[in-house]
Design an enzyme around this catalytic site. Sequence first.
Site, PDB file in Angstrom:
ATOM      1  N   SER A 122     -44.639 -73.833 -62.910  1.00  0.00           N
ATOM      2  CA  SER A 122     -45.263 -74.327 -64.138  1.00  0.00           C
ATOM      3  C   SER A 122     -44.401 -75.372 -64.814  1.00  0.00           C
ATOM      4  O   SER A 122     -44.783 -75.912 -65.851  1.00  0.00           O
ATOM      5  CB  SER A 122     -45.502 -73.159 -65.116  1.00  0.00           C
ATOM      6  OG  SER A 122     -44.277 -72.528 -65.440  1.00  0.00           O
ATOM      7  N   HIS A 143     -50.890 -75.033 -59.815  1.00  0.00           N
ATOM      8  CA  HIS A 143     -50.453 -74.279 -60.988  1.00  0.00           C
ATOM      9  C   HIS A 143     -51.593 -73.429 -61.538  1.00  0.00           C
ATOM     10  O   HIS A 143     -52.527 -73.938 -62.151  1.00  0.00           O
ATOM     11  CB  HIS A 143     -49.932 -75.231 -62.074  1.00  0.00           C
ATOM     12  CG  HIS A 143     -49.489 -74.522 -63.310  1.00  0.00           C
ATOM     13  ND1 HIS A 143     -49.740 -74.990 -64.575  1.00  0.00           N
ATOM     14  CD2 HIS A 143     -48.816 -73.354 -63.464  1.00  0.00           C
ATOM     15  CE1 HIS A 143     -49.235 -74.156 -65.463  1.00  0.00           C
ATOM     16  NE2 HIS A 143     -48.676 -73.151 -64.817  1.00  0.00           N
ATOM     17  N   GLU A 155     -54.321 -76.275 -61.673  1.00  0.00           N
ATOM     18  CA  GLU A 155     -53.950 -77.682 -61.615  1.00  0.00           C
ATOM     19  C   GLU A 155     -53.447 -78.005 -60.209  1.00  0.00           C
ATOM     20  O   GLU A 155     -52.503 -77.387 -59.734  1.00  0.00           O
ATOM     21  CB  GLU A 155     -52.861 -77.974 -62.653  1.00  0.00           C
ATOM     22  CG  GLU A 155     -53.345 -77.806 -64.082  1.00  0.00           C
ATOM     23  CD  GLU A 155     -52.207 -77.838 -65.084  1.00  0.00           C
ATOM     24  OE1 GLU A 155     -51.989 -78.899 -65.683  1.00  0.00           O
ATOM     25  OE2 GLU A 155     -51.522 -76.802 -65.244  1.00  0.00           O
ATOM     26  N   ASN A 194     -50.035 -77.880 -69.658  1.00  0.00           N
ATOM     27  CA  ASN A 194     -48.854 -77.457 -70.411  1.00  0.00           C
ATOM     28  C   ASN A 194     -48.359 -78.547 -71.357  1.00  0.00           C
ATOM     29  O   ASN A 194     -47.755 -78.245 -72.397  1.00  0.00           O
ATOM     30  CB  ASN A 194     -47.728 -77.030 -69.461  1.00  0.00           C
ATOM     31  CG  ASN A 194     -47.606 -75.526 -69.398  1.00  0.00           C
ATOM     32  OD1 ASN A 194     -47.919 -74.822 -70.358  1.00  0.00           O
ATOM     33  ND2 ASN A 194     -47.147 -75.012 -68.268  1.00  0.00           N
TER      34      ASN A 194
END
Length: 314
Positions: A122, A143, A155, A194
């Site tokens: 991540s 991810h 992702e 993120n």
Amino acid sequence: MDLKKRVAVLGAGKMGLGIAQLFASKGHQVKVIYVYDDKTRYDAKAVLTENLQVLAENEVLKAEEIPQILQRISFVDAIEEVSDFADIVFECIIEKLEIKQEYFARMDQIFPVETILATNTSAIGITEIAEKSVHRERIIGTHYWNPAYLVPLVEVIKTKYVSDQIVQDTYDLLKQAGKKPVIVKKDVPGFLANRMQHALFREALSIIEQDIADPAAVDDAIKYGFGMRLGICAPVEVMDMGGLDLTYNIHKYLFPHLENSTEPSKLLTERIERGDLGFKTGQGLEAWSEEEVKSANKELTEGLIKVARALGRL
């Protein structure tokens, strides 16, 4: 890509088991590779069983399906044991670049060149993870979001080495497994989601630091405000819906007042120095009893099920 690809998962932590459960639920044969202290930290099969029972209690699947799903998941102690099995490997180990590089270089030597090697990191650059490998074109980022078997988003992160075919095959496999894959065209820190999530966290911490609002009020403002809308109408749609001229005017006035620090919040630093780490210590930005922690974790799972069902995503 064949719907029933054979899946290997490196690491039996929370994310690894979640990914294993996801693919086993979709009919794939899955082998989980233990690393480090995975065997002694907790009973992996018990964790999987509990996860599946919660899904059954909430009518996501039938209770009689649980034994069949569990039978599709087996555990091994070494990567070599799955070298002639896996069509794709999802790595879910410790977030340390050097260790990931070593594992990928090793897998690159062990697995046939057709095997896709994916990392669930991540935070760490996928291109960096691939640097010590030879066949870098088959290394890709995938991810997932916790819990991996419930949150649809994955992702799919490109590197400067990965082939277009690997990107497409990975995307197709995830889509066939019921996920919502999105392709991240550049391997940048934080990838896609993120970057947005932690921009929000930074502002939330700044609001608390400046005593604009208490932590509970910050959470409630999101839970009962724009957070309810995000699953239906996200930022790009909101801006277009309201008009880009309106967005521009708000940004021109508001941006000078928003947090723009490039360092972690002092509030976080102070809490960490005191040993207040959140759920794991019973105190973070707020206090948490054991009962509250257990309740919050259960509410997250059951709440995600209700939201996904309401939005037609389950």
